[in-house]
Design an enzyme around this catalytic site. Structure first.
Site, PDB file in Angstrom:
ATOM      1  N   HIS A   1       0.818  -1.232   0.000  1.00  0.00           N
ATOM      2  CA  HIS A   1       0.000   0.000   0.000  1.00  0.00           C
ATOM      3  C   HIS A   1       0.847   1.276   0.000  1.00  0.00           C
ATOM      4  O   HIS A   1       0.316   2.357  -0.262  1.00  0.00           O
ATOM      5  CB  HIS A   1      -0.932   0.033   1.218  1.00  0.00           C
ATOM      6  CG  HIS A   1      -1.990  -1.022   1.195  1.00  0.00           C
ATOM      7  ND1 HIS A   1      -2.850  -1.192   0.128  1.00  0.00           N
ATOM      8  CD2 HIS A   1      -2.332  -1.974   2.103  1.00  0.00           C
ATOM      9  CE1 HIS A   1      -3.670  -2.207   0.393  1.00  0.00           C
ATOM     10  NE2 HIS A   1      -3.371  -2.709   1.575  1.00  0.00           N
TER      11      HIS A   1
ATOM     12  N   HIS B   1      -6.396  -7.223  -0.674  1.00  0.00           N
ATOM     13  CA  HIS B   1      -6.508  -5.786  -0.918  1.00  0.00           C
ATOM     14  C   HIS B   1      -5.694  -5.397  -2.145  1.00  0.00           C
ATOM     15  O   HIS B   1      -4.656  -6.003  -2.410  1.00  0.00           O
ATOM     16  CB  HIS B   1      -6.005  -5.008   0.311  1.00  0.00           C
ATOM     17  CG  HIS B   1      -6.716  -5.384   1.577  1.00  0.00           C
ATOM     18  ND1 HIS B   1      -6.156  -6.205   2.530  1.00  0.00           N
ATOM     19  CD2 HIS B   1      -7.969  -5.090   2.002  1.00  0.00           C
ATOM     20  CE1 HIS B   1      -7.034  -6.383   3.514  1.00  0.00           C
ATOM     21  NE2 HIS B   1      -8.149  -5.726   3.216  1.00  0.00           N
TER      22      HIS B   1
HETATM   23 ZN   LIG Z   1      -4.288  -7.148   2.582  1.00  0.00          ZN
END
Ligand SMILES: [Zn+2]
Length: 308
Positions: free
Chosen positions: A122, A160
């Site tokens: 991320h 994600h």
């Molecule tokens: Zn994740």
């Protein structure tokens, strides 16, 4: 064919505080579940990388902000925590990738699993977020390129979307980013229509899956779409963002993928090309399932190595 495993006790001292899902218990469970299989692997030790390696991807302001947050033990945001040892741990999480690439270049190993914290996918070039301080896999991709692996494929099966990795290479045709993820989950990016831009158009592939998708749905991607993308790109090396929060028991996501499904995903990735592979631990928050699923991943990585 030789497969390595990299971890270090420094990764336990990145302290996210009480009740944080991204805890040191995750790595301790992996260590317990993989005790036997690691005997069959090459053990490598990570190094702490210098700022110029971090700045292959991140701005100097971003690096500075982590140094400062770490020295004052200040959180980056509500989820993304920095403790005293976090900067050092983060430089050694990146350093696992660097050591893996150096060992591959030296022909000591062909494959490596990096069991690191904090995770990375991320973190954008300018911003730490989503439990991630530096983007371990993106920096390793750039480092691999500096060692002659011109075409780098990154495959991300964390539940994600790896927004930071996508951002880093969105306009770049030398790094292909492929992600499967739960649609509309954190951080909300990763639409199928986002395929890269400029020079990078066609070098990003997003495969969002509806909540409750299981083995059948995700294996369609890994048996049909992913091998086609790999064949089309023809990478020199494949890096994998191995996040285990796609498992059905994960508390932070709503997918129904089983441990057998994860084994099939890993097998499909390893079968997709005859190139070196470096896996990086990303998410996975059911601590017991995480340990079990990493063990299964290592079995596949070693099994293939034995066959070759
Ligand atoms: Zn994740």
């Amino acid at each position: 064919m030789k497969t390595a495993y990299i971890t270090d006790s420094i990764y336990l001292s990145h302290d996210t505080g009480a009740n944080h899902p991204e805890s040191k218990e995750r790595l301790l469970s992996i260590q317990r579940h993989t005790q036997e299989i690691r005997q069959e692997m090459v053990a490598l030790e990570p190094i702490a990388v210098s700022r110029d390696i971090l700045e292959l991807v991140h701005t100097s302001e971003q690096v500075e902000s982590i140094i400062e947050a770490s020295s004052s033990s200040s959180p980056i945001d509500q989820d993304t925590i920095c403790s005293t040892d976090s900067y050092h741990a983060a430089t050694m999480a990146v350093g696992a990738g660097v050591v893996a690439i150096d060992a591959i270049v030296a022909e000591e190993i062909d494959r490596c699993f990096c069991a690191v914290r904090p995770p990375g996918h991320h973190a954008t070039p300018t911003q730490a977020m989503g439990f991630c301080l530096f983007n371990n896999i993106a920096i390793t991709a750039r480092y691999a390129q500096s060692k002659g692996y011109e075409r780098v494929m990154i495959i991300d099966f964390d539940v994600h979307h790896g927004n930071g990795t996508q951002d880093t290479f969105y306009e770049d045709s030398s790094v292909f980013y492929l992600s499967t993820h739960q649609a509309f989950a954190y951080p909300g990016t990763g639409a199928e229509a986002h395929r890269g831009s400029g020079e990078g158009e066609g070098y990003t592939a997003n495969y969002p899956l509806m909540p409750d998708s299981g083995d059948r749905e995700i294996l369609e991607v890994y048996r049909d779409d992913m091998p086609r993308d790999v064949a089309r790109f023809s990478p020199d090396i494949i890096l994998v963002s191995a996040g285990y929060d796609l498992h059905k028991s994960d508390p932070l996501a709503q997918m129904n993928v089983t441990t057998d499904g994860i084994r099939e995903i890993v097998r499909a990735i390893l079968d997709s090309a005859d190139v070196p592979f470096v896996f990086f631990l990303e998410g996975g928050y059911d601590v017991e399932a995480l340990g079990e699923n990493v063990r299964v991943t290592l079995e596949e990585m070693i099994g293939r190595a034995v066959e070759s």
